[in-house]
Design an enzyme around this catalytic site. Sequence first.
Site, PDB file in Angstrom:
ATOM      1  N   HIS A   1       0.858  -1.024  -0.180  1.00 53.13           N
ATOM      2  CA  HIS A   1       0.080   0.053   0.017  1.00 53.13           C
ATOM      3  C   HIS A   1       0.970   1.114   0.061  1.00 53.13           C
ATOM      4  O   HIS A   1       2.025   1.268  -0.031  1.00 53.13           O
ATOM      5  CB  HIS A   1      -1.029   0.095   1.314  1.00 53.13           C
ATOM      6  CG  HIS A   1      -0.267   0.054   2.176  1.00 53.13           C
ATOM      7  ND1 HIS A   1      -0.251  -0.936   3.598  1.00 53.13           N
ATOM      8  CD2 HIS A   1       0.305   1.119   3.181  1.00 53.13           C
ATOM      9  CE1 HIS A   1       0.380  -0.798   4.415  1.00 53.13           C
ATOM     10  NE2 HIS A   1       0.822   0.509   4.380  1.00 53.13           N
TER      11      HIS A   1
HETATM   12  P1  TYD Z   1      -1.873  -3.427   8.018  1.00 50.48           P
HETATM   13  O1  TYD Z   1      -2.372  -2.246   7.646  1.00 50.48           O
HETATM   14  O2  TYD Z   1      -2.435  -4.722   7.289  1.00 50.48           O
HETATM   15  O3  TYD Z   1      -0.333  -3.678   8.178  1.00 50.48           O
HETATM   16  P2  TYD Z   1       0.849  -3.832   6.935  1.00 50.48           P
HETATM   17  O4  TYD Z   1       1.534  -2.623   7.324  1.00 50.48           O
HETATM   18  O5  TYD Z   1       1.561  -4.911   7.044  1.00 50.48           O
HETATM   19  O6  TYD Z   1      -0.122  -3.768   5.570  1.00 50.48           O
HETATM   20  O7  TYD Z   1      -2.463  -3.499   9.544  1.00 50.48           O
HETATM   21  C1  TYD Z   1      -2.644  -4.973  10.072  1.00 50.48           C
HETATM   22  C2  TYD Z   1      -3.704  -4.491  11.040  1.00 50.48           C
HETATM   23  O8  TYD Z   1      -3.434  -3.553  12.192  1.00 50.48           O
HETATM   24  C3  TYD Z   1      -5.100  -4.130  10.562  1.00 50.48           C
HETATM   25  O9  TYD Z   1      -6.189  -4.662  11.215  1.00 50.48           O
HETATM   26  C4  TYD Z   1      -5.108  -2.475  10.916  1.00 50.48           C
HETATM   27  C5  TYD Z   1      -4.254  -2.733  12.165  1.00 50.48           C
HETATM   28  N1  TYD Z   1      -3.425  -1.282  12.633  1.00 50.48           N
HETATM   29  C6  TYD Z   1      -4.044  -0.458  13.667  1.00 50.48           C
HETATM   30  O10 TYD Z   1      -4.901  -0.886  14.199  1.00 50.48           O
HETATM   31  N2  TYD Z   1      -3.140   0.321  13.728  1.00 50.48           N
HETATM   32  C7  TYD Z   1      -2.021   0.854  13.020  1.00 50.48           C
HETATM   33  O11 TYD Z   1      -1.327   1.764  13.378  1.00 50.48           O
HETATM   34  C8  TYD Z   1      -1.657  -0.060  11.762  1.00 50.48           C
HETATM   35  C9  TYD Z   1      -0.283   0.142  11.149  1.00 50.48           C
HETATM   36  C10 TYD Z   1      -2.243  -1.017  11.817  1.00 50.48           C
END
Ligand code: TYD
Length: 134
Positions: free
Chosen positions: A49
Site C-alpha cells: 500500500h
Molecule cells: P496492516 O495495515 O494490514 O499492516 P501492513 O503494514 O502489513 O499492511 O495492519 C494490520 C492490522 O493492524 C489491520 O487490522 C489494521 C491494524 N492497525 C492498527 O490498528 N493501527 C495501526 O497503526 C496499524 C499500522 C495497523
Amino acid sequence: MDIKMIQFQSHGDERGELVALEQNREIPFEIRRVYYMYGTNPSIERGHHAHKNLKQVLICVNGSCKIRLFDGYEKAEVVLDNPKEGLLVESFMWREMYDFSDQAVLLVLASEYYDESDYVRDFQEYQDMIRAMK
Ligand code: TYD
C-alpha cells in the site's frame, strides 16, 4: 530513486548499545504513532500500500527484512538489518515488506495517527494518482 537512510548515533559502552530518537531531530517529523511488527512469517509479504499523507521511518531493531519501494516511476530494494539506521518512507511511496528473518522486529515511527482513509491499497489507483499529480 533517492533512498533516504537515516544513520543514528548509538551511545554504546561496555554495557551495550542505546539509540535515542527524538521528533524533529533524528526523525524528520512529529511522531504521532509507534508500532512494530514481530512474529512475522518469513514467507509472507506485508504492506502493499501507499499513504497519501503519512510519513514513516522504518527501523529493523532486531533481525532483518527487506523493503521494496516504488515511487510511481522507479523501484528500489532496501535491506534493513541494522538498528542504527532507519529508512524514511515519504508519502505516496508504494511499499512492500518481505524476507523477514527469524526474530525480526520492524519498528515504525509514523507522522500521523492511524487513519484508514489515508491508505491507498489498490495498485492501479495508486498509479492513477501518481500520474494525476504530474
Ligand atoms: P496492516 O495495515 O494490514 O499492516 P501492513 O503494514 O502489513 O499492511 O495492519 C494490520 C492490522 O493492524 C489491520 O487490522 C489494521 C491494524 N492497525 C492498527 O490498528 N493501527 C495501526 O497503526 C496499524 C499500522 C495497523
